[in-house]
Design a protein around this motif. Sequence first.
Motif, short mmCIF file in Angstrom:
data_model
loop_
_atom_site.label_atom_id
_atom_site.label_comp_id
_atom_site.label_asym_id
_atom_site.label_seq_id
_atom_site.Cartn_x
_atom_site.Cartn_y
_atom_site.Cartn_z
N HIS A 48 0.79 -1.23 0.00
CA HIS A 48 0.00 0.00 0.00
C HIS A 48 0.83 1.28 0.00
N MET A 51 0.25 3.67 5.13
CA MET A 51 -0.96 3.33 5.87
C MET A 51 -0.92 4.09 7.19
N ASN A 52 -2.10 4.41 7.69
CA ASN A 52 -2.10 5.04 9.00
C ASN A 52 -2.02 3.97 10.09
N THR A 55 -5.20 1.84 10.82
CA THR A 55 -5.50 0.82 9.81
C THR A 55 -4.53 -0.34 9.90
N LEU A 56 -3.25 -0.04 10.13
CA LEU A 56 -2.26 -1.10 10.32
C LEU A 56 -2.66 -2.00 11.49
N THR A 59 -5.76 -4.12 10.64
CA THR A 59 -5.46 -5.16 9.67
C THR A 59 -4.68 -6.31 10.29
N ASN A 93 0.61 8.59 9.81
CA ASN A 93 0.80 7.74 8.64
C ASN A 93 2.18 7.11 8.68
#
Length: 145
Positions: A48, A51-52, A55-56, A59, A93
């Motif tokens: 990607h 990623m922020n 979100t990491l 996930t 990020n």
Amino acid sequence: MKQLKFSHQLCFPIYALSRLITSHYQPLLGELDLTYPQYLVMLLLWEHQSMNVKTLGETLMLDSGTLTPLLKRLEAKKLIKRVRSKEDERVVNIQLTPQGVALEQQAAQIPLRLADSLGVTPAEVQELKDAVTPLLYRLKPALKC
């Protein structure tokens, strides 16, 4: 009680298999000076680019208490950099550095080398992944990440 027989439990084979697979990653990742969780972060960033942190964590199903020190170690290795969002300073990020981008080439053979180390074909790896992933994502909402 039949339901309490060790041989009937789902948890043990999944737990033991996870540990064994991770142990096969260790020598391969050692060549890159990465731990398994660091490798997972790098995989997402190679895919990607940025990623922020939230979100990491979602996930990877990791809480911030686990993810933050992991990211600090990757930053100390100069593989990533943390950059605050200009739109919302609360958002951090994660971006690859040039060294982080370059590491992708070195890591490119890890999946094939892992399958070879495990004595399985890439098709068997995919078959196993296809069998467990739906259950993982069905159970994921119950986790408190």
